[in-house]
Design a protein around this motif. Structure first.
Motif, PDB file in Angstrom:
ATOM      1  N   GLN A 100      -7.151 -41.706  80.223  1.00  0.00           N
ATOM      2  CA  GLN A 100      -6.190 -40.612  80.129  1.00  0.00           C
ATOM      3  C   GLN A 100      -6.870 -39.264  80.319  1.00  0.00           C
ATOM      4  O   GLN A 100      -6.411 -38.419  81.102  1.00  0.00           O
ATOM      5  N   MET A 101      -7.965 -39.027  79.601  1.00  0.00           N
ATOM      6  CA  MET A 101      -8.676 -37.763  79.724  1.00  0.00           C
ATOM      7  C   MET A 101      -9.274 -37.582  81.119  1.00  0.00           C
ATOM      8  O   MET A 101      -9.287 -36.479  81.671  1.00  0.00           O
ATOM      9  N   SER A 102      -9.760 -38.671  81.691  1.00  0.00           N
ATOM     10  CA  SER A 102     -10.424 -38.586  82.990  1.00  0.00           C
ATOM     11  C   SER A 102      -9.470 -38.199  84.104  1.00  0.00           C
ATOM     12  O   SER A 102      -9.900 -37.715  85.158  1.00  0.00           O
ATOM     13  N   ARG A 103      -8.176 -38.406  83.890  1.00  0.00           N
ATOM     14  CA  ARG A 103      -7.188 -38.022  84.897  1.00  0.00           C
ATOM     15  C   ARG A 103      -6.856 -36.536  84.850  1.00  0.00           C
ATOM     16  O   ARG A 103      -6.233 -36.006  85.778  1.00  0.00           O
ATOM     17  N   LEU A 104      -7.229 -35.867  83.786  1.00  0.00           N
ATOM     18  CA  LEU A 104      -6.913 -34.440  83.643  1.00  0.00           C
ATOM     19  C   LEU A 104      -7.988 -33.580  84.303  1.00  0.00           C
ATOM     20  O   LEU A 104      -9.178 -33.908  84.244  1.00  0.00           O
ATOM     21  N   PRO A 105      -7.593 -32.461  84.909  1.00  0.00           N
ATOM     22  CA  PRO A 105      -8.591 -31.518  85.422  1.00  0.00           C
ATOM     23  C   PRO A 105      -9.454 -30.979  84.284  1.00  0.00           C
ATOM     24  O   PRO A 105      -8.977 -30.816  83.153  1.00  0.00           O
ATOM     25  N   ALA A 106     -10.705 -30.695  84.595  1.00  0.00           N
ATOM     26  CA  ALA A 106     -11.622 -30.172  83.575  1.00  0.00           C
ATOM     27  C   ALA A 106     -11.077 -28.900  82.942  1.00  0.00           C
ATOM     28  O   ALA A 106     -11.230 -28.671  81.737  1.00  0.00           O
ATOM     29  N   ALA A 107     -10.414 -28.061  83.743  1.00  0.00           N
ATOM     30  CA  ALA A 107      -9.880 -26.801  83.223  1.00  0.00           C
ATOM     31  C   ALA A 107      -8.804 -27.048  82.171  1.00  0.00           C
ATOM     32  O   ALA A 107      -8.703 -26.302  81.184  1.00  0.00           O
ATOM     33  N   ASP A 108      -7.990 -28.084  82.359  1.00  0.00           N
ATOM     34  CA  ASP A 108      -6.945 -28.405  81.388  1.00  0.00           C
ATOM     35  C   ASP A 108      -7.549 -28.856  80.066  1.00  0.00           C
ATOM     36  O   ASP A 108      -7.128 -28.417  78.983  1.00  0.00           O
ATOM     37  N   ILE A 109      -8.543 -29.739  80.161  1.00  0.00           N
ATOM     38  CA  ILE A 109      -9.197 -30.229  78.947  1.00  0.00           C
ATOM     39  C   ILE A 109      -9.864 -29.082  78.206  1.00  0.00           C
ATOM     40  O   ILE A 109      -9.764 -28.957  76.977  1.00  0.00           O
ATOM     41  N   ALA A 110     -10.546 -28.230  78.946  1.00  0.00           N
ATOM     42  CA  ALA A 110     -11.268 -27.108  78.337  1.00  0.00           C
ATOM     43  C   ALA A 110     -10.309 -26.169  77.611  1.00  0.00           C
ATOM     44  O   ALA A 110     -10.563 -25.757  76.470  1.00  0.00           O
ATOM     45  N   LEU A 111      -9.197 -25.821  78.260  1.00  0.00           N
ATOM     46  CA  LEU A 111      -8.238 -24.909  77.646  1.00  0.00           C
ATOM     47  C   LEU A 111      -7.595 -25.538  76.421  1.00  0.00           C
ATOM     48  O   LEU A 111      -7.408 -24.884  75.385  1.00  0.00           O
ATOM     49  N   LEU A 112      -7.273 -26.815  76.523  1.00  0.00           N
ATOM     50  CA  LEU A 112      -6.657 -27.522  75.399  1.00  0.00           C
ATOM     51  C   LEU A 112      -7.564 -27.507  74.177  1.00  0.00           C
ATOM     52  O   LEU A 112      -7.122 -27.235  73.050  1.00  0.00           O
ATOM     53  N   GLN A 113      -8.846 -27.767  74.380  1.00  0.00           N
ATOM     54  CA  GLN A 113      -9.775 -27.790  73.256  1.00  0.00           C
ATOM     55  C   GLN A 113      -9.989 -26.392  72.691  1.00  0.00           C
ATOM     56  O   GLN A 113     -10.086 -26.201  71.479  1.00  0.00           O
ATOM     57  N   ALA A 114     -10.070 -25.402  73.566  1.00  0.00           N
ATOM     58  CA  ALA A 114     -10.281 -24.022  73.113  1.00  0.00           C
ATOM     59  C   ALA A 114      -9.121 -23.556  72.239  1.00  0.00           C
ATOM     60  O   ALA A 114      -9.326 -22.907  71.203  1.00  0.00           O
ATOM     61  N   VAL A 115      -7.909 -23.888  72.643  1.00  0.00           N
ATOM     62  CA  VAL A 115      -6.725 -23.504  71.874  1.00  0.00           C
ATOM     63  C   VAL A 115      -6.725 -24.169  70.495  1.00  0.00           C
ATOM     64  O   VAL A 115      -6.418 -23.542  69.477  1.00  0.00           O
ATOM     65  N   GLN A 116      -7.104 -25.437  70.471  1.00  0.00           N
ATOM     66  CA  GLN A 116      -7.011 -26.189  69.221  1.00  0.00           C
ATOM     67  C   GLN A 116      -8.133 -25.881  68.238  1.00  0.00           C
ATOM     68  O   GLN A 116      -8.073 -26.295  67.074  1.00  0.00           O
ATOM     69  N   VAL A 117      -9.132 -25.120  68.689  1.00  0.00           N
ATOM     70  CA  VAL A 117     -10.239 -24.799  67.803  1.00  0.00           C
ATOM     71  C   VAL A 117     -10.243 -23.329  67.376  1.00  0.00           C
ATOM     72  O   VAL A 117     -10.997 -22.936  66.503  1.00  0.00           O
ATOM     73  N   ILE A 118      -9.375 -22.510  67.972  1.00  0.00           N
ATOM     74  CA  ILE A 118      -9.373 -21.080  67.658  1.00  0.00           C
ATOM     75  C   ILE A 118      -8.713 -20.800  66.311  1.00  0.00           C
ATOM     76  O   ILE A 118      -8.997 -19.797  65.655  1.00  0.00           O
ATOM     77  N   LEU A 119      -7.842 -21.693  65.864  1.00  0.00           N
ATOM     78  CA  LEU A 119      -7.213 -21.617  64.539  1.00  0.00           C
ATOM     79  C   LEU A 119      -7.252 -22.998  63.898  1.00  0.00           C
ATOM     80  O   LEU A 119      -7.397 -24.009  64.591  1.00  0.00           O
ATOM     81  N   LEU A 120      -7.075 -23.034  62.604  1.00  0.00           N
ATOM     82  CA  LEU A 120      -6.958 -24.313  61.910  1.00  0.00           C
ATOM     83  C   LEU A 120      -5.495 -24.729  61.930  1.00  0.00           C
ATOM     84  O   LEU A 120      -4.735 -24.460  60.998  1.00  0.00           O
ATOM     85  N   TRP A 121      -5.098 -25.367  63.019  1.00  0.00           N
ATOM     86  CA  TRP A 121      -3.727 -25.848  63.131  1.00  0.00           C
ATOM     87  C   TRP A 121      -3.535 -27.049  62.208  1.00  0.00           C
ATOM     88  O   TRP A 121      -4.486 -27.725  61.821  1.00  0.00           O
ATOM     89  N   SER A 122      -2.283 -27.364  61.931  1.00  0.00           N
ATOM     90  CA  SER A 122      -1.965 -28.585  61.208  1.00  0.00           C
ATOM     91  C   SER A 122      -2.447 -29.800  61.997  1.00  0.00           C
ATOM     92  O   SER A 122      -2.534 -29.771  63.235  1.00  0.00           O
ATOM     93  N   ASP A 123      -2.740 -30.877  61.286  1.00  0.00           N
ATOM     94  CA  ASP A 123      -3.125 -32.122  61.947  1.00  0.00           C
ATOM     95  C   ASP A 123      -1.967 -32.749  62.710  1.00  0.00           C
ATOM     96  O   ASP A 123      -2.161 -33.697  63.477  1.00  0.00           O
ATOM     97  N   THR A 124      -0.759 -32.225  62.531  1.00  0.00           N
ATOM     98  CA  THR A 124       0.400 -32.737  63.278  1.00  0.00           C
ATOM     99  C   THR A 124       1.009 -31.665  64.190  1.00  0.00           C
ATOM    100  O   THR A 124       2.090 -31.850  64.740  1.00  0.00           O
ATOM    101  N   ALA A 125       0.314 -30.547  64.370  1.00  0.00           N
ATOM    102  CA  ALA A 125       0.896 -29.370  65.024  1.00  0.00           C
ATOM    103  C   ALA A 125       1.448 -29.640  66.412  1.00  0.00           C
ATOM    104  O   ALA A 125       2.537 -29.187  66.760  1.00  0.00           O
ATOM    105  N   PHE A 126       0.707 -30.373  67.222  1.00  0.00           N
ATOM    106  CA  PHE A 126       1.088 -30.482  68.634  1.00  0.00           C
ATOM    107  C   PHE A 126       1.560 -31.885  69.016  1.00  0.00           C
ATOM    108  O   PHE A 126       1.475 -32.276  70.176  1.00  0.00           O
TER     109      PHE A 126
END
Length: 207
Positions: free
Chosen positions: A132-158
């Motif tokens: 699943q991850m390998s099918r995503l562009p590197a830019a998508d994975i990078a942005l997704l991780q950056a967003v999820q680490v900038i705040l302490l979101w809920s474990d069910t947020a997304f």
């Protein structure tokens, strides 16, 4: 006009056990990335920098206490983490966590460390490059991780609302989530909050 309501914002920071917990970084972010080629490394660091700037926060070359405080790992199998030198000293209960993630067939995991006030002082991001991850562009994975680490979101947020949306062929940050990140770093607001009324203060900065 945002479609986020105070209740929806509250849910993004309310954990599965019912506790409201908001936290942002209390120090400059100093990232390091493992397991990628040079091109992907720049993509990941670029995404972290972009989200950090969006938040009105800042990055640095060195953390005086930790050296680096945001570690991002890319790998193929969870068991690979067990052979990373000293990682078990940084991530408490690493063998148990790896076994749990392996059993769940998870492809990503984040864990945080906090300062004495409760603000984020370090984070560890693990991305298993399954099919699943390998099918995503590197830019998508990078942005997704950056967003999820900038705040302490809920474990069910997304689970029901993805933080990224598609603009033609490109994944971009959901404008509402972008605005919420910026609101979360408003200097008037506390770096840590446990009262659900905090969601109302975030909402007030979106409208």
């Amino acid at each position: 006009m945002t479609d986020l309501t105070p209740a929806k914002i509250e849910s993004l920071f309310t954990r599965a056990n019912g506790d409201y917990l908001f936290a942002r970084w209390g120090r400059a972010i100093v990232p390091v990335v493992f397991g990628t080629d040079d091109a992907t490394l720049q993509t990941v660091k670029g995404a972290i920098e972009a989200v950090t700037l969006l938040a009105g926060h800042h990055m640095a070359e060195h953390d005086p206490e930790l050296g680096v405080n945001l570690m991002v790992f890319f790998f193929r199998d969870w068991d690979e983490l067990l052979s990373v030198p000293d990682l078990d000293r940084l991530v408490e209960g690493l063998p148990t966590t790896v076994a749990r993630l392996h059993a769940a067939d998870a492809n990503q995991y984040r864990t945080f460390r906090f300062d004495t006030e409760g603000a984020i002082k370090a984070a560890f991001v693990f991305v298993r490059m399954d099919d699943q991850m390998s099918r995503l562009p590197a830019a998508d994975i990078a942005l997704l991780q950056a967003v999820q680490v900038i705040l302490l979101w809920s474990d069910t947020a997304f689970k029901e609302r993805a933080p990224l949306v598609r603009a033609k062929e490109t994944a971009v940050l959901d404008p509402d989530i972008a605005a919420l990140i910026a609101a979360g770093y408003d200097r008037v607001l506390p770096a840590v909050a446990q009262d659900p009324s905090h969601a109302l203060r975030l909402f007030a900065r979106l409208v």
